[in-house]
Design a protein around this motif. Structure first.
Motif, short mmCIF file in Angstrom:
data_model
loop_
_atom_site.label_atom_id
_atom_site.label_comp_id
_atom_site.label_asym_id
_atom_site.label_seq_id
_atom_site.Cartn_x
_atom_site.Cartn_y
_atom_site.Cartn_z
N VAL A 127 0.87 -1.17 0.00
CA VAL A 127 0.00 0.00 0.00
C VAL A 127 0.91 1.22 0.00
CG1 VAL A 127 -1.79 1.27 1.25
CG2 VAL A 127 -1.80 -1.25 1.25
N LEU A 128 0.73 2.08 -1.00
CA LEU A 128 1.61 3.25 -1.12
C LEU A 128 1.35 4.25 0.00
CD1 LEU A 128 1.75 4.22 -4.89
CD2 LEU A 128 3.32 2.80 -3.58
N SER A 129 2.43 4.79 0.50
CA SER A 129 2.39 5.92 1.42
C SER A 129 2.79 7.15 0.60
CB SER A 129 3.38 5.72 2.56
OG SER A 129 3.65 6.96 3.18
N LEU A 130 1.82 8.01 0.30
CA LEU A 130 2.15 9.19 -0.49
C LEU A 130 3.05 10.15 0.28
CD1 LEU A 130 -1.17 9.80 -2.40
CD2 LEU A 130 0.93 8.75 -3.22
N ASP A 131 2.92 10.17 1.58
CA ASP A 131 3.82 10.97 2.41
C ASP A 131 5.26 10.49 2.22
OD1 ASP A 131 4.27 13.03 4.37
OD2 ASP A 131 4.65 11.41 5.82
N GLY A 132 5.47 9.19 2.31
CA GLY A 132 6.80 8.61 2.12
C GLY A 132 7.31 8.81 0.70
N LEU A 133 6.41 8.70 -0.29
CA LEU A 133 6.81 8.88 -1.68
C LEU A 133 7.25 10.32 -1.93
CD1 LEU A 133 7.12 7.86 -4.57
CD2 LEU A 133 4.70 8.38 -4.92
N LEU A 134 6.47 11.28 -1.47
CA LEU A 134 6.85 12.69 -1.68
C LEU A 134 8.16 13.02 -0.97
CD1 LEU A 134 3.39 14.48 -1.49
CD2 LEU A 134 4.83 14.13 -3.51
N HIS A 135 8.37 12.45 0.21
CA HIS A 135 9.63 12.66 0.92
C HIS A 135 10.80 12.08 0.11
CE1 HIS A 135 12.27 13.34 4.32
NE2 HIS A 135 12.69 12.08 4.21
N LEU A 136 10.62 10.88 -0.41
CA LEU A 136 11.67 10.24 -1.22
C LEU A 136 11.95 11.05 -2.48
CD1 LEU A 136 13.52 7.77 -1.74
CD2 LEU A 136 11.58 6.71 -2.89
N LEU A 137 10.90 11.50 -3.16
CA LEU A 137 11.09 12.30 -4.37
C LEU A 137 11.83 13.60 -4.07
CD1 LEU A 137 7.64 11.82 -6.12
CD2 LEU A 137 9.80 10.71 -6.68
N THR A 138 11.51 14.22 -2.94
CA THR A 138 12.19 15.46 -2.54
C THR A 138 13.66 15.19 -2.29
OG1 THR A 138 10.16 16.33 -1.58
CG2 THR A 138 12.21 17.34 -0.87
N GLN A 139 13.96 14.10 -1.58
CA GLN A 139 15.36 13.73 -1.30
C GLN A 139 16.13 13.47 -2.59
OE1 GLN A 139 14.95 10.30 1.25
NE2 GLN A 139 15.81 11.45 2.96
N GLN A 140 15.48 12.77 -3.52
CA GLN A 140 16.16 12.36 -4.75
C GLN A 140 16.32 13.51 -5.75
OE1 GLN A 140 17.38 9.16 -5.53
NE2 GLN A 140 17.00 8.72 -3.38
N THR A 141 15.44 14.51 -5.70
CA THR A 141 15.52 15.60 -6.67
C THR A 141 16.34 16.78 -6.16
OG1 THR A 141 13.40 16.46 -5.92
CG2 THR A 141 13.40 15.10 -7.90
N THR A 142 16.44 16.97 -4.85
CA THR A 142 17.18 18.11 -4.32
C THR A 142 18.63 18.14 -4.82
OG1 THR A 142 15.73 18.20 -2.40
CG2 THR A 142 17.85 19.32 -2.21
N PRO A 143 19.38 17.02 -4.79
CA PRO A 143 20.75 17.09 -5.31
C PRO A 143 20.79 17.46 -6.79
CG PRO A 143 20.45 15.11 -4.02
CD PRO A 143 19.08 15.74 -4.18
N THR A 144 19.77 17.05 -7.57
CA THR A 144 19.73 17.37 -8.99
C THR A 144 19.55 18.86 -9.22
OG1 THR A 144 18.75 15.22 -9.39
CG2 THR A 144 18.55 16.83 -11.16
#
Length: 146
Positions: A127-144
């Motif tokens: 079951v997807l956690s959108l909170d966790g997904l948005l956090h992961l996306l933020t972490q992964q895109t910030t260095p970019t």
């Protein structure tokens, strides 16, 4: 952990996952994507939707599989942020018959976007956690972006 009254079952590649209905706004056919130079690999491109531009996010890398070209996009909104998740099929809306299990031996259990597991058609699906997904996306895109 509270189990939602109903969940959407969606398929990306071979992986079926569940999503709470209140987060799913619509499903779009992916016909044309605008590439994004220097985007992280999980951003497949930008998708136009009624005057809005949405990033199309592919969970395939985190799911541990090559999912190929998506045919559909599940538009989700959470905490005022809207994005599109690449999918291949909307399976159905279903009512879970058991409680959400927060733990599993499956490797995906370590992913921050999995809030738990629910039985569906003789297997457990994340079951997807959108909170966790948005956090992961933020972490992964910030260095970019820096």
């Amino acid at each position: 952990m509270n189990t939602p009254l109903q969940l959407w079952a969606l398929r990306l590649g071979e992986q079926v996952f569940a999503l709470e209905p209140r987060a799913l706004k619509e499903v779009l056919e992916v016909t044309r994507l605008t590439p994004v130079p220097l985007a992280p690999p999980f951003v497949l491109g930008l998708l136009a939707n009624g005057g809005s531009i949405l990033p199309l996010v592919d969970l395939g890398g985190w799911l541990g599989q090559d999912t190929g070209q998506p045919t559909l996009a599940a538009v989700v909104t959470y905490q005022g942020q809207t994005l599109a998740l690449a999918i291949h099929e909307v399976l159905r809306l279903f009512t879970p018959v058991e409680e959400l299990n927060p733990k599993s031996a499956h490797p995906l259990s370590q992913q921050p976007f999995v809030q738990g597991w629910i039985p569906w058609q003789n297997t457990d699906i994340p079951v997807l956690s959108l909170d966790g997904l948005l956090h992961l996306l933020t972490q992964q895109t910030t260095p970019t972006l820096n």
